[in-house]
Design an enzyme around this catalytic site. Structure first.
Site, mmCIF file in Angstrom:
data_model
loop_
_atom_site.group_PDB
_atom_site.id
_atom_site.type_symbol
_atom_site.label_atom_id
_atom_site.label_comp_id
_atom_site.label_asym_id
_atom_site.label_seq_id
_atom_site.Cartn_x
_atom_site.Cartn_y
_atom_site.Cartn_z
ATOM 1 N N GLN A 1 -27.132 8.907 -49.638
ATOM 2 C CA GLN A 1 -28.519 8.440 -48.579
ATOM 3 C C GLN A 1 -28.733 9.786 -47.577
ATOM 4 O O GLN A 1 -29.442 9.942 -47.321
ATOM 5 C CB GLN A 1 -27.354 6.304 -47.938
ATOM 6 N N LEU A 2 -27.728 10.171 -47.313
ATOM 7 C CA LEU A 2 -27.553 11.126 -45.925
ATOM 8 C C LEU A 2 -27.508 12.401 -46.581
ATOM 9 O O LEU A 2 -28.229 12.938 -45.362
ATOM 10 C CB LEU A 2 -25.817 10.479 -44.727
ATOM 11 N N ASP B 1 -22.693 17.101 -55.412
ATOM 12 C CA ASP B 1 -22.612 16.201 -55.900
ATOM 13 C C ASP B 1 -22.186 15.934 -57.164
ATOM 14 O O ASP B 1 -21.910 17.017 -58.026
ATOM 15 C CB ASP B 1 -23.959 15.540 -55.995
ATOM 16 N N ARG C 1 -22.546 14.242 -59.440
ATOM 17 C CA ARG C 1 -23.379 13.430 -60.353
ATOM 18 C C ARG C 1 -24.755 14.772 -59.726
ATOM 19 O O ARG C 1 -24.691 15.733 -58.859
ATOM 20 C CB ARG C 1 -24.023 12.578 -60.868
ATOM 21 N N ILE D 1 -23.041 20.676 -59.399
ATOM 22 C CA ILE D 1 -21.456 19.661 -60.035
ATOM 23 C C ILE D 1 -21.243 20.064 -59.092
ATOM 24 O O ILE D 1 -20.369 21.226 -59.520
ATOM 25 C CB ILE D 1 -21.909 19.480 -61.436
ATOM 26 N N TYR E 1 -12.447 1.946 -47.026
ATOM 27 C CA TYR E 1 -12.570 2.537 -46.343
ATOM 28 C C TYR E 1 -12.760 3.156 -45.056
ATOM 29 O O TYR E 1 -12.518 4.220 -45.207
ATOM 30 C CB TYR E 1 -13.985 1.997 -46.363
ATOM 31 N N LYS F 1 -10.769 7.116 -43.536
ATOM 32 C CA LYS F 1 -11.523 7.714 -42.843
ATOM 33 C C LYS F 1 -10.763 7.737 -41.249
ATOM 34 O O LYS F 1 -10.291 9.252 -41.153
ATOM 35 C CB LYS F 1 -13.156 6.443 -42.461
HETATM 36 N N1 LIG Z 1 -24.633 5.138 -44.680
HETATM 37 C C1 LIG Z 1 -24.178 5.112 -43.463
HETATM 38 O O1 LIG Z 1 -24.638 4.284 -43.078
HETATM 39 C C2 LIG Z 1 -22.680 5.696 -43.376
HETATM 40 C C3 LIG Z 1 -22.286 5.233 -42.216
HETATM 41 C C4 LIG Z 1 -21.326 5.759 -41.474
HETATM 42 C C5 LIG Z 1 -20.900 6.614 -42.706
HETATM 43 N N2 LIG Z 1 -21.019 7.894 -43.254
HETATM 44 C C6 LIG Z 1 -20.629 8.223 -43.839
HETATM 45 O O2 LIG Z 1 -21.652 9.669 -44.803
HETATM 46 C C7 LIG Z 1 -21.245 10.376 -45.837
HETATM 47 C C8 LIG Z 1 -22.224 9.900 -47.076
HETATM 48 O O3 LIG Z 1 -22.932 8.753 -46.911
HETATM 49 P P1 LIG Z 1 -24.100 8.033 -47.885
HETATM 50 O O4 LIG Z 1 -24.220 7.060 -47.397
HETATM 51 O O5 LIG Z 1 -25.084 9.415 -48.075
HETATM 52 O O6 LIG Z 1 -23.364 7.907 -49.231
HETATM 53 P P2 LIG Z 1 -23.846 7.847 -50.601
HETATM 54 O O7 LIG Z 1 -22.561 6.770 -51.486
HETATM 55 O O8 LIG Z 1 -25.291 7.445 -50.590
HETATM 56 O O9 LIG Z 1 -23.724 9.191 -50.952
HETATM 57 C C9 LIG Z 1 -21.876 9.531 -52.113
HETATM 58 C C10 LIG Z 1 -22.286 10.515 -52.335
HETATM 59 O O10 LIG Z 1 -21.283 11.311 -52.468
HETATM 60 C C11 LIG Z 1 -21.242 11.539 -54.439
HETATM 61 N N3 LIG Z 1 -19.614 11.718 -54.952
HETATM 62 C C12 LIG Z 1 -19.052 10.580 -55.191
HETATM 63 N N4 LIG Z 1 -17.875 10.704 -55.341
HETATM 64 C C13 LIG Z 1 -17.771 12.102 -55.126
HETATM 65 C C14 LIG Z 1 -16.620 13.501 -56.036
HETATM 66 N N5 LIG Z 1 -15.442 12.938 -56.303
HETATM 67 N N6 LIG Z 1 -17.019 14.207 -56.017
HETATM 68 C C15 LIG Z 1 -18.294 14.948 -54.901
HETATM 69 N N7 LIG Z 1 -19.474 14.233 -54.498
HETATM 70 C C16 LIG Z 1 -19.316 12.716 -55.351
HETATM 71 C C17 LIG Z 1 -22.018 10.575 -54.821
HETATM 72 O O11 LIG Z 1 -22.343 10.578 -56.497
HETATM 73 C C18 LIG Z 1 -23.002 10.190 -53.722
HETATM 74 O O12 LIG Z 1 -24.372 10.491 -53.736
HETATM 75 C C19 LIG Z 1 -20.418 9.370 -46.501
HETATM 76 O O13 LIG Z 1 -19.062 10.384 -45.860
HETATM 77 C C20 LIG Z 1 -20.377 8.070 -45.542
HETATM 78 O O14 LIG Z 1 -19.318 7.207 -45.196
HETATM 79 C C21 LIG Z 1 -22.523 7.076 -43.739
#
Ligand SMILES: NC(=O)c1ccc[n+]([C@@H]2O[C@H](COP(=O)([O-])OP(=O)(O)OC[C@H]3O[C@@H](n4cnc5c(N)ncnc54)[C@H](O)[C@@H]3O)[C@@H](O)[C@H]2O)c1
Length: 309
Positions: free
Chosen positions: A14-15, A36, A38, A49, A141, A145
């Site tokens: 998402q981010l 990523d 994937r 990847i 989680y 963190k």
């Molecule tokens: N979205 C939020 O609301 C939010 C809030 C606070 C913190 N965060 C932090 O921001 C970061 C990004 O969040 P997001 O919302 O994009 O999460 P997301 O789940 O949408 O994306 C995480 C990505 O990490 C990848 N991933 C998983 N295992 C992996 C591995 N072993 N090696 C490489 N990639 C791997 C997944 O395929 C996925 O694309 C995270 O660290 C999350 O903890 C997000």
């Protein structure tokens, strides 16, 4: 100054998808390596990847691509993490340690670690939560963190690695789907509203949580990463705030624009996670140190989401 060569891990999430395009604009797409676990498709930038739990692969990637800046986004989020705590620990903490170690060995210039309001727990003061406070999270989680923040501080103190971090609130975006967090309802609700469907919320109506529109989160990230090193007084993770609301507040705001919209509340296991978090966060250190200021409140957020979905 030469442009940095930037690695983004977990870039397909998402981010990541939004941050990568902002980084491409800033540093040039040819200098961005979006990876990523994937396969991902992001326009213009280099994609690949990379599993962050594979230390050799991480080191090789950094070396082969001449990486000198890393945004380490790869993680399993709060709600999804509870279904497999050990895997979540291995990815969130093991993956981060691999990135830190490889960055120390290969002298990466600067790193970003995304932390979260999930580091707070039931013993943390709930309102206007201070920067330095009690951190006893209840989810794997949150634990990963919180420990991650401290590993960042350790590498900064011990090895001088320039690690920077933000405690994001729930992030809300219209162009990328949420990744399994406890604040996901605040995105799902808009999708139902624009489709003319009723929404079933997995949190109680009065559950107030800190939230942020994605553009603010991306801007904060870029601003922190560009800030003067000497000005940064927080090397665990900066509190970051924009707005707080409950499902009821958000429903009322959407209903103002879509009067026939309806909602029911069926709290599930995510309610206890949300109950352990705080209602609002004091981000004065971010404001003082690198002039952080949010641009979007709830009204702007609702209009943007409804206009763009
Ligand atoms: N979205 C939020 O609301 C939010 C809030 C606070 C913190 N965060 C932090 O921001 C970061 C990004 O969040 P997001 O919302 O994009 O999460 P997301 O789940 O949408 O994306 C995480 C990505 O990490 C990848 N991933 C998983 N295992 C992996 C591995 N072993 N090696 C490489 N990639 C791997 C997944 O395929 C996925 O694309 C995270 O660290 C999350 O903890 C997000």
């Amino acid at each position: 100054m030469p442009k940095p060569t930037v690695l983004v891990t977990g870039a397909g999430g998402q981010l990541g998808s939004v941050l990568v395009s902002a980084l491409a604009k800033k540093h040039g797409p040819e200098n961005i390596c979006a990876t990523d676990v994937r396969e991902i498709h992001l326009p213009l930038v280099r994609t690949g990847i990379l599993d962050v739990t594979d230390k050799d692969a991480v080191s090789t990637y950094i070396k082969d691509n001449g990486i000198n800046r890393i945004y380490h986004l790869a993680a399993i989020l709060s709600a999804r993490g509870e279904s497999n705590p050990i895997l979540t620990w291995n990815i969130n903490t093991g993956g981060w340690l691999n990135i830190l170690e490889a960055s120390r060995e290969l002298k990466v210039e600067r790193l970003f670690f995304p932390s979260t309001i999930g580091v707070f727990g039931p013993t943390t003061p709930k309102k206007n939560t201070p920067q330095d406070t009690i951190l006893q999270p209840t989810t794997v989680y949150g634990i990963s963190k919180q420990i991650g923040e401290n590993w960042g501080l350790y590498y900064f103190n011990r090895y001088g690695l320039d690690v920077r971090s933000l405690r994001y609130p729930g992030l809300i975006s219209y162009d990328t789907p949420p990744g399994g967090g406890t604040t996901d309802y605040a995105i799902d609700i808009f999708h139902k509203a624009v489709k003319g469907e009723s929404f079933t919320c997995f949190l109680r109506e009065d559950t107030e949580l800190p939230m942020m529109y994605m553009d603010d989160a991306v801007r904060a990230t870029l601003e922190l990463m560009e800030a003067d090193k000497e000005k940064l007084s927080v090397r665990t993770s900066y509190n970051l705030s924009a707005m707080s609301f409950s499902p009821r507040d958000l429903f009322d705001a959407i209903k103002n624009r879509i009067p026939e919209f309806s909602i029911t509340y069926e709290p599930d296991f995510r309610q206890s996670i949300a109950d352990s978090w705080v209602n609002s966060v004091n981000d004065s250190r971010a404001r003082e140190d690198w002039a952080w200021k949010p641009e979007y409140g709830m009204e702007e957020l609702v209009n943007i989401m409804l206009d763009n979905l």
